[in-house]
Design a protein around this motif. Structure first.
Motif, PDB file in Angstrom:
ATOM      1  N   TYR A  48      46.073  38.317  43.904  1.00 55.44           N
ATOM      2  CA  TYR A  48      44.771  37.713  43.622  1.00 55.44           C
ATOM      3  C   TYR A  48      44.293  36.846  44.784  1.00 55.44           C
ATOM      4  O   TYR A  48      43.087  36.774  45.069  1.00 55.44           O
TER       5      TYR A  48
ATOM      6  N   GLN B 262      42.895  39.210  47.195  1.00 50.55           N
ATOM      7  CA  GLN B 262      41.625  39.730  46.708  1.00 50.55           C
ATOM      8  C   GLN B 262      40.499  38.715  46.903  1.00 50.55           C
ATOM      9  O   GLN B 262      39.362  39.085  47.223  1.00 50.55           O
ATOM     10  N   GLN B 263      40.811  37.435  46.711  1.00 50.05           N
ATOM     11  CA  GLN B 263      39.774  36.425  46.903  1.00 50.05           C
ATOM     12  C   GLN B 263      39.274  36.422  48.343  1.00 50.05           C
ATOM     13  O   GLN B 263      38.069  36.296  48.589  1.00 50.05           O
TER      14      GLN B 263
ATOM     15  N   GLN C 289      39.056  38.870  50.195  1.00 52.75           N
ATOM     16  CA  GLN C 289      38.245  40.079  50.385  1.00 52.75           C
ATOM     17  C   GLN C 289      37.031  40.124  49.443  1.00 52.75           C
ATOM     18  O   GLN C 289      36.291  41.107  49.442  1.00 52.75           O
ATOM     19  N   GLU C 290      36.866  39.054  48.639  1.00 52.38           N
ATOM     20  CA  GLU C 290      35.808  39.026  47.615  1.00 52.38           C
ATOM     21  C   GLU C 290      35.920  40.241  46.702  1.00 52.38           C
ATOM     22  O   GLU C 290      34.932  40.906  46.356  1.00 52.38           O
ATOM     23  N   LEU C 291      37.152  40.512  46.282  1.00 56.51           N
ATOM     24  CA  LEU C 291      37.443  41.688  45.468  1.00 56.51           C
ATOM     25  C   LEU C 291      37.817  41.261  44.056  1.00 56.51           C
ATOM     26  O   LEU C 291      38.673  40.388  43.855  1.00 56.51           O
ATOM     27  N   TRP C 292      37.180  41.876  43.051  1.00 58.91           N
ATOM     28  CA  TRP C 292      37.453  41.585  41.635  1.00 58.91           C
ATOM     29  C   TRP C 292      38.197  42.775  41.063  1.00 58.91           C
ATOM     30  O   TRP C 292      37.587  43.805  40.745  1.00 58.91           O
ATOM     31  N   ALA C 293      39.541  42.657  40.912  1.00 60.07           N
ATOM     32  CA  ALA C 293      40.338  43.804  40.469  1.00 60.07           C
ATOM     33  C   ALA C 293      41.534  43.306  39.655  1.00 60.07           C
ATOM     34  O   ALA C 293      42.618  43.098  40.196  1.00 60.07           O
ATOM     35  N   PRO C 294      41.344  43.101  38.357  1.00 59.80           N
ATOM     36  CA  PRO C 294      42.447  42.612  37.528  1.00 59.80           C
ATOM     37  C   PRO C 294      43.642  43.558  37.543  1.00 59.80           C
ATOM     38  O   PRO C 294      43.484  44.783  37.497  1.00 59.80           O
TER      39      PRO C 294
END
Length: 286
Positions: free
Chosen positions: A92, A95-96, A98-103
């Protein structure tokens, strides 16, 4: 202890006739000068540095801190490492950036069995805390014992089985000649796939080159390391920049002064009154 006289150590000071010494990595001259010592109180749970001193007289009792506020800190540290790995918090964080939202999928605790090496006062608290969160927990100790909620393995014969059922390995062992280098390739590669090491005991337990090789080969997923062969960890050491290693500066469980004072004074008063508080067994090293 207003009835006692305390003398700060002075390298050039006179003989004071001390009966007790309260120490952390004391100078050899202490034992050469203060020949009337009855007991030495170690300001920490780990006594390997003290026991390695040839000047420590064999007749002097050695006592160590058994908790003194360290157990809850150790629980926090281990849970931080376990949850960071099992819940995927490193993913996570990436992901932050990369500004990526992927649970990620919900954690399956059964897929993250935890093994705690060493079931002393601190290791027992850690094992019980992890079990309370619903993770399968086993402990490995020198001798068999009962610990509710924890599957206990004992002795050298049961070590391979203990390692083979563990994915997250938490080292809480004392450092003795028998445990030095115990975190080596032969043992670490027995862990389940995706193995993760949390070493909060002593740097001497770990063969650093073996861990680095297993990480680089993909045989293990990561490690949280609080202790090292050389402290402070030298600049340029491979652990500093390794993407799968988290380094902390020997802070997993720090001695709390108020709790240590109470524990040490209670034991001194007990000894003065003819009592026999628990002392370190020289043959075991703890």
């Amino acid at each position: 202890m207003p009835q006692a006289r305390f003398h700060p150590w002075d390298d050039k000071g006179p003989y004071v006739g001390a009966r007790y010494a309260i120490v952390w990595k004391p100078p050899a001259a202490l034992f050469e000068r203060e020949t009337g010592l009855q007991a030495v109180f170690n300001l920490g749970a780990g006594i390997d540095a003290l026991m390695d001193m040839p000047q420590l007289p064999p007749h002097v009792a050695v006592l160590r801190l058994e908790d003194a506020g360290m157990a809850v800190q150790m629980v926090e540290y281990v849970l931080y490492g376990l949850l960071r790995a099992a819940r995927g918090f490193d993913h996570y964080a990436a992901q932050q950036r990369q500004e990526l939202w992927a649970p990620l999928p919900a954690v399956d605790r059964a897929a993250w069995p935890v093994g705690v090496m060493g079931l002393g006062a601190l290791g027992t608290r850690v094992a019980q805390a992890v079990a309370a969160l619903g993770y399968p927990v086993a402990g490995w100790a020198r001798s068999a014992r009962e610990l509710p909620g924890v599957e206990v393995y004992a002795g050298d014969a049961q070590l391979p089985g203990f390692l083979a059922r563990s994915r997250v390995l938490v080292n809480m062992l004392p450092l003795t000649p028998q445990t030095e280098g115990i975190l080596n390739r032969a043992h670490l590669e027995r862990l389940r796939p995706g193995g993760y090491l949390i070493n909060a005991a002593r740097g001497g337990h770990l063969v650093e080159a073996d861990l680095l090789a297993l990480l680089d080969e993909g045989r293990m997923d990561g490690a949280l390391l609080d202790v090292f062969h050389d402290e402070p960890l030298p600049p340029g050491h491979p652990f500093w920049g390794h993407p799968r290693v988290i380094v902390t500066p020997h802070v997993a469980a720090m001695t709390l002064q108020a709790e240590a004072v109470v524990q040490i004074t209670d034991k001194i008063l007990a000894m003065e009154g003819g009592g026999s508080p628990a002392v370190v067994a020289r043959d075991r090293g703890y």
